[in-house]
Motif scaffolding. Structure first.
Motif, PDB file in Angstrom:
ATOM      1  N   GLY A  73      18.872  -6.961 -29.188  1.00 49.50           N
ATOM      2  CA  GLY A  73      18.960  -8.513 -28.851  1.00 49.50           C
ATOM      3  C   GLY A  73      20.355  -8.523 -28.129  1.00 49.50           C
ATOM      4  O   GLY A  73      21.105  -7.343 -28.105  1.00 49.50           O
ATOM      5  N   MET A  74      20.660  -9.743 -28.179  1.00 55.53           N
ATOM      6  CA  MET A  74      22.158 -10.195 -27.574  1.00 55.53           C
ATOM      7  C   MET A  74      23.262 -10.069 -28.609  1.00 55.53           C
ATOM      8  O   MET A  74      22.901 -10.714 -29.610  1.00 55.53           O
ATOM      9  CB  MET A  74      22.254 -11.489 -27.030  1.00 55.53           C
ATOM     10  CG  MET A  74      23.358 -11.877 -26.577  1.00 55.53           C
ATOM     11  SD  MET A  74      23.924 -10.978 -24.994  1.00 55.53           S
ATOM     12  CE  MET A  74      23.195 -11.869 -23.787  1.00 55.53           C
ATOM     13  N   ARG A 120      31.188  -8.243 -22.927  1.00 57.74           N
ATOM     14  CA  ARG A 120      30.622  -8.052 -21.430  1.00 57.74           C
ATOM     15  C   ARG A 120      29.254  -8.415 -21.263  1.00 57.74           C
ATOM     16  O   ARG A 120      28.915  -8.983 -20.216  1.00 57.74           O
ATOM     17  CB  ARG A 120      30.749  -6.604 -21.549  1.00 57.74           C
ATOM     18  CG  ARG A 120      30.252  -5.958 -20.160  1.00 57.74           C
ATOM     19  CD  ARG A 120      31.166  -6.323 -19.059  1.00 57.74           C
ATOM     20  NE  ARG A 120      30.450  -5.713 -17.724  1.00 57.74           N
ATOM     21  CZ  ARG A 120      31.042  -5.858 -16.474  1.00 57.74           C
ATOM     22  NH1 ARG A 120      31.876  -6.955 -16.260  1.00 57.74           N
ATOM     23  NH2 ARG A 120      30.776  -5.555 -15.646  1.00 57.74           N
ATOM     24  N   HIS A 121      28.337  -8.194 -22.333  1.00 55.65           N
ATOM     25  CA  HIS A 121      27.176  -8.764 -22.226  1.00 55.65           C
ATOM     26  C   HIS A 121      26.853 -10.394 -21.998  1.00 55.65           C
ATOM     27  O   HIS A 121      26.323 -10.738 -21.249  1.00 55.65           O
ATOM     28  CB  HIS A 121      26.443  -8.638 -23.902  1.00 55.65           C
ATOM     29  CG  HIS A 121      25.833  -7.253 -23.909  1.00 55.65           C
ATOM     30  ND1 HIS A 121      26.407  -6.193 -24.234  1.00 55.65           N
ATOM     31  CD2 HIS A 121      24.496  -6.773 -23.887  1.00 55.65           C
ATOM     32  CE1 HIS A 121      25.859  -5.173 -24.439  1.00 55.65           C
ATOM     33  NE2 HIS A 121      24.720  -5.473 -24.244  1.00 55.65           N
ATOM     34  N   ALA A 212      21.564  -2.712 -13.453  1.00 58.13           N
ATOM     35  CA  ALA A 212      21.600  -3.742 -12.512  1.00 58.13           C
ATOM     36  C   ALA A 212      22.049  -5.111 -13.247  1.00 58.13           C
ATOM     37  O   ALA A 212      22.810  -5.754 -12.660  1.00 58.13           O
ATOM     38  CB  ALA A 212      20.015  -3.859 -11.828  1.00 58.13           C
ATOM     39  N   TYR A 213      21.843  -5.184 -14.318  1.00 57.61           N
ATOM     40  CA  TYR A 213      22.179  -6.265 -15.248  1.00 57.61           C
ATOM     41  C   TYR A 213      23.481  -6.396 -15.529  1.00 57.61           C
ATOM     42  O   TYR A 213      24.188  -7.276 -15.255  1.00 57.61           O
ATOM     43  CB  TYR A 213      21.443  -6.070 -16.769  1.00 57.61           C
ATOM     44  CG  TYR A 213      21.957  -7.138 -17.644  1.00 57.61           C
ATOM     45  CD1 TYR A 213      21.313  -8.452 -17.703  1.00 57.61           C
ATOM     46  CD2 TYR A 213      22.830  -6.739 -18.694  1.00 57.61           C
ATOM     47  CE1 TYR A 213      22.036  -9.504 -18.431  1.00 57.61           C
ATOM     48  CE2 TYR A 213      23.528  -7.909 -19.430  1.00 57.61           C
ATOM     49  CZ  TYR A 213      22.878  -9.015 -19.479  1.00 57.61           C
ATOM     50  OH  TYR A 213      23.122  -9.791 -20.438  1.00 57.61           O
ATOM     51  N   PHE A 214      24.333  -5.437 -15.618  1.00 58.55           N
ATOM     52  CA  PHE A 214      25.809  -5.334 -15.645  1.00 58.55           C
ATOM     53  C   PHE A 214      26.610  -5.413 -14.200  1.00 58.55           C
ATOM     54  O   PHE A 214      27.690  -5.705 -14.097  1.00 58.55           O
ATOM     55  CB  PHE A 214      26.239  -4.090 -16.269  1.00 58.55           C
ATOM     56  CG  PHE A 214      25.991  -4.191 -17.924  1.00 58.55           C
ATOM     57  CD1 PHE A 214      26.872  -4.866 -18.672  1.00 58.55           C
ATOM     58  CD2 PHE A 214      24.886  -3.558 -18.489  1.00 58.55           C
ATOM     59  CE1 PHE A 214      26.255  -5.047 -20.176  1.00 58.55           C
ATOM     60  CE2 PHE A 214      24.827  -3.515 -19.819  1.00 58.55           C
ATOM     61  CZ  PHE A 214      25.543  -4.499 -20.652  1.00 58.55           C
ATOM     62  N   GLN A 215      25.514  -5.092 -13.301  1.00 59.12           N
ATOM     63  CA  GLN A 215      26.220  -5.462 -11.686  1.00 59.12           C
ATOM     64  C   GLN A 215      25.774  -6.706 -11.489  1.00 59.12           C
ATOM     65  O   GLN A 215      26.108  -7.225 -10.264  1.00 59.12           O
ATOM     66  CB  GLN A 215      25.539  -4.187 -10.936  1.00 59.12           C
ATOM     67  CG  GLN A 215      25.969  -2.910 -10.960  1.00 59.12           C
ATOM     68  CD  GLN A 215      25.120  -1.973 -10.181  1.00 59.12           C
ATOM     69  OE1 GLN A 215      24.665  -2.284  -9.291  1.00 59.12           O
ATOM     70  NE2 GLN A 215      25.069  -0.804 -10.701  1.00 59.12           N
ATOM     71  N   PRO A 394      32.608  -1.788 -20.441  1.00 60.40           N
ATOM     72  CA  PRO A 394      31.947  -0.934 -21.735  1.00 60.40           C
ATOM     73  C   PRO A 394      30.970  -0.261 -21.347  1.00 60.40           C
ATOM     74  O   PRO A 394      30.631   0.753 -21.903  1.00 60.40           O
ATOM     75  CB  PRO A 394      31.856  -2.301 -22.663  1.00 60.40           C
ATOM     76  CG  PRO A 394      32.586  -3.155 -22.412  1.00 60.40           C
ATOM     77  CD  PRO A 394      32.874  -3.279 -20.949  1.00 60.40           C
ATOM     78  N   GLU A 395      29.951  -0.901 -20.514  1.00 59.47           N
ATOM     79  CA  GLU A 395      28.706  -0.041 -20.145  1.00 59.47           C
ATOM     80  C   GLU A 395      28.893   1.265 -19.593  1.00 59.47           C
ATOM     81  O   GLU A 395      27.877   1.947 -19.424  1.00 59.47           O
ATOM     82  CB  GLU A 395      27.858  -1.066 -19.418  1.00 59.47           C
ATOM     83  CG  GLU A 395      28.269  -1.128 -17.754  1.00 59.47           C
ATOM     84  CD  GLU A 395      29.179  -2.367 -17.754  1.00 59.47           C
ATOM     85  OE1 GLU A 395      29.591  -2.604 -16.505  1.00 59.47           O
ATOM     86  OE2 GLU A 395      29.710  -2.787 -18.838  1.00 59.47           O
TER      87      GLU A 395
END
Length: 758
Positions: A73-74, A120-121, A212-215, A394-395
């Protein structure tokens, strides 16, 4: 005690004889082996004396990041911050005992890494496309890259037809058939086909959806019709205009360099300067990979050090021409400042990609040490650079770029330290020719040594992420790196310095000639037999053991480093015996790969060439996606495909059926052991294993292992897993965001048919 030590000459009991022998051995061992407690304390004291405990704080920080990504999860931010503050308070309370302080500092760094990843999330959290959408897309071009066929653009979205604003992703990536009239910053409107960013093709494979999510990319697709340039609904901000100007300059510079040089040398040279690699053909990429020098087309530490070093040397040499400056000014520090500014400019102009940002941080830390009269290359500086990179992004710790860059540098620094400790006998004086020969020999030996060290340090990561080994990497790097170091990158720096004045053609021509020699060397090495050796994908546990071995062997300076051989041996043993799946199922159910009678994979259905390539690489199979042997033993018709799974001596043969049409369920569900289908299976279909649309929607791509204990099924995601980058959770996360903003629970995820993802 002997057999006749008892009174009356009676033989001693065997138990007493064995006990006496053990006691004698322990006495001898104590004479040659120190007690573990004092020995361990002396090793830790030696590490502290050499200031080698600080680099382990970066390791602890990375462990915290990995724990955050392993959590479901988040992740929540505040518990990690509370635990961090508690550990800091405990460290202050027990500050007189350095051992306890170090333990709490380590724990604090673990929680700090967890908190950085959680923050970061939350910082990048944004909607993603939940299903395939065809409609009008409107937005501004943020990044534009020319490719061999067409172009690819990242669009900052303002509206997508059929999606409410709260369901609209912030960015999408689209391919364009034609777009020469477009420029970064243009606000466009076009009909497009969008889909969620694809997840991994197999459990353990590369997860583009997470990247892609972190971009900030919430959808990918292609333009279907004409593109119109329209007025934006609001004037772009200063930051958006600046980014558009920079990317437009990158596009113009790419075209300039590629046109002056021409061909693939021009494409590679442009990529080295601007970071845009779309013009490089796949044949060139394959040649560079086979030669072990693909890293030269990714702007990272090598390029940043060479560019900054060229600027450092040019600045210092130019200022040294004036005697008053040379005698009265700190030229070395001035040159370091100029090199830092040049490296930062290079990073921005080349697109500030993850690898480039990490490289400029590392270079800045090293050059910053020069300003404070500290050693530039040290484990402490490397740890500081790693902490900065992991805090900002961090990713990156999960990707091959971060892992391979830092592993190479940590290996090189450890090797340099070891060589300094060994020292060497003084050499007799020599004449100019002798000094020249020594310099050349030292240079070649340095290239060979650094290549060997870097290859050993990065090899496990390359094999884990790319399932490939390049045994001739030493030859390829030995031929290419001198050209890149002495001609290519200095020419690139001179070309960019003269580019604003229009006097850059000579520099690009020189650079293009040198790049052509690099490509020729790569093509020559590619022609060697076995230049590309496929490596079967191994487990994360095996990689973890090898990482522990690398850290222990490089960060420790005491006798503790000897223990690195244990995890290294275990890791390589596990990697050499991977648990390869017997069945792989595409995430869409369009096809599957099963292990045939000869032990190799065969393909059922049509999962797509890219997916087949990923499966074959993961299996350590060098065949191409169109190899005819991939259909051996497979029977297909309009209704589906059937094949027999190789038993390998483990139980009876199993029949596998891929069902395309509902009409085939009645027959195949009755006779097949495993049924795979992209459609919903009827209730009467109850084979031993059923992989249908519902299961694929829940779990993504599937891998099945058969053993003595039966079947073990792995999937890209667990059924209960909730990750913010998973398309099926987009509605839930969007609702959570709205609830957090409005403070009520009135906004539920939309149902099928409502506006937004179903």
């Amino acid at each position: 005690m002997t057999g006749r030590d008892l009174a009356g000459g009676r033989r001693a009991p065997p138990v007493l004889v064995a006990t006496a022998a053990v006691l004698r051995r322990r006495v001898r061992l104590r004479a040659i082996m120190p007690a573990p407690g004092p020995w361990l304390r002396s090793c830790i004291d030696e590490e502290a004396a050499h200031r080698r405990l600080f680099p382990w704080s970066a390791v602890a920080f990375g462990v915290g990041i990995l724990l955050c990504f392993h959590a479901g999860g988040m992740p929540s931010l505040w518990p990690a911050i509370a635990a961090l503050l508690l550990c800091a308070a405990c460290a202050i309370a027990w500050r007189r005992d350095h051992r306890i302080v170090n333990v709490f500092i380590g724990l604090a760094m673990v929680f700090a890494g967890f908190a950085a990843a959680a923050a970061r999330h939350h910082a990048v959290d944004a909607p993603i496309v939940e299903r395939v959408i065809i409609g009008q897309v409107e937005g501004s071009i943020e990044n534009l890259e020319e490719r061999e066929r067409g172009m690819r653009a990242v669009i900052r979205v303002t509206a997508i037809e059929g999606l409410a604003p709260e369901w609209t992703p912030g960015r999408v990536r689209l391919t364009l058939r034609e777009g020469e009239h477009l420029a970064p910053g243009d606000h466009i409107r076009a009909r497009a086909r969008l889909m969620p960013p694809p997840e991994a093709a197999w459990p353990g494979g590369y997860d583009f959806a997470r990247s892609a999510y972190f971009q900030g990319i919430g959808g990918v697709g292609s333009i279907l019709g004409p593109i119109r340039t329209v007025e934006p609904p609001a004037a772009p901000g200063l930051g958006d205009r600046l980014r558009a100007k920079i990317d437009a300059a990158r596009v113009e510079a790419t075209r300039r360099i590629a046109s002056v040089i021409g061909g693939q040398p021009g494409a590679v040279a442009a990529a080295l300067v601007t970071g845009k690699r779309g013009l490089i053909s796949e044949e060139t990429n394959e040649a560079l990979r086979a030669a072990g020098i693909y890293h030269i087309v990714s702007i990272s530490g090598l390029h940043m050090v060479l560019a900054a070093g060229t600027i450092f040397w040019l600045t210092r040499a130019f200022l040294a021409l004036a005697p008053p400056l040379a005698l009265g000014w700190p030229l070395k520090k001035i040159a370091a400042i100029a090199a830092i500014m040049g490296a930062l400019a290079y990073c921005i102009f080349s697109g500030a990609q993850v690898a480039t940002v990490r490289a400029v941080i590392m270079t800045g830390v090293m050059l910053g040490a020069v300003l404070f009269d500290r050693p530039a290359l040290s484990m402490r500086n490397l740890a500081i650079a790693a902490l900065i990179v992991m805090t900002l992004e961090p990713e990156t710790i999960l990707g091959p770029s971060f892992q391979m860059s830092f592993s190479a540098v940590v290996g090189l620094i450890a090797g340099a330290e070891w060589m300094r400790m060994r020292g060497g006998a003084p050499r007799p004086p020599a004449d100019m020719i002798g000094r020249g020969l020594r310099w050349m020999a030292a240079g070649m030996a340095g290239i060979a040594t650094t290549t060997i060290i870097a290859t050993i340090a990065t090899g496990p990561f390359a094999a884990y992420h790319f399932q490939i080994a390049n045994p001739y990497g030493l030859v390829g790097n030995g031929l290419a790196l001198p050209i890149v170091s002495m001609i290519v990158m200095p020419a690139a720096v001179i070309g960019m310095l003269t580019y604003p004045f229009g006097l850059d053609a000579a520099a690009w021509s020189l650079m293009g000639h040198a790049v052509a020699q690099v490509l020729a060397a790569a093509a020559w090495v590619e022609g060697f037999a076995g230049s590309n050796v496929p490596v079967a994908a191994f487990s994360t546990g095996a990689l973890g053991l090898m990482v522990i071995a690398l850290l222990a062997g490089t960060l420790f300076v005491s006798r503790l480093r000897r223990f690195a051989i244990i995890p290294a041996a275990l890791g390589f043993l596990a990697a050499a015996n991977p648990d390869r799946p017997d069945i792989l199922v595409d995430r869409e159910g369009a096809g599957a790969a099963i292990r045939g009678q000869d032990g190799r994979l065969v393909i059922l259905g049509n999962p797509g060439a890219f997916v087949i390539e990923q499966w074959l690489k993961a299996d350590g199979d060098a065949r191409a996606a169109d190899d005819p042997s991939l259909s051996d033993g497979v029977s297909c018709d309009a209704l589906g495909c059937v094949a027999v799974l190789g038993s390998d001596g483990l139980g009876p043969e199993r029949f596998v059926s891929l069902v395309r049409e509902r009409r085939a369920f009645a027959e195949d569900c009755a006779r097949a052991t495993i049924v795979i289908t992209p459609i919903a299976a009827p209730a009467f279909c109850a084979p031993e294993i059923l992989i249908d649309r519902a299961r694929l929607h829940r779990e993504g791509a599937v891998a099945i292992h058969f053993g003595e204990d039966g079947a073990r099924i792995e999937s890209v995601r667990r059924p209960e897993e909730t990750r913010p980058w998973l398309a099926r959770n987009a509605a839930l996360h969007a609702a959570e965001r709205r609830n957090a903003l409005h403070g009520d629970g009135s906004d539920d995820p939309p149902e099928s048919g409502d506006e937004g993802p179903p």
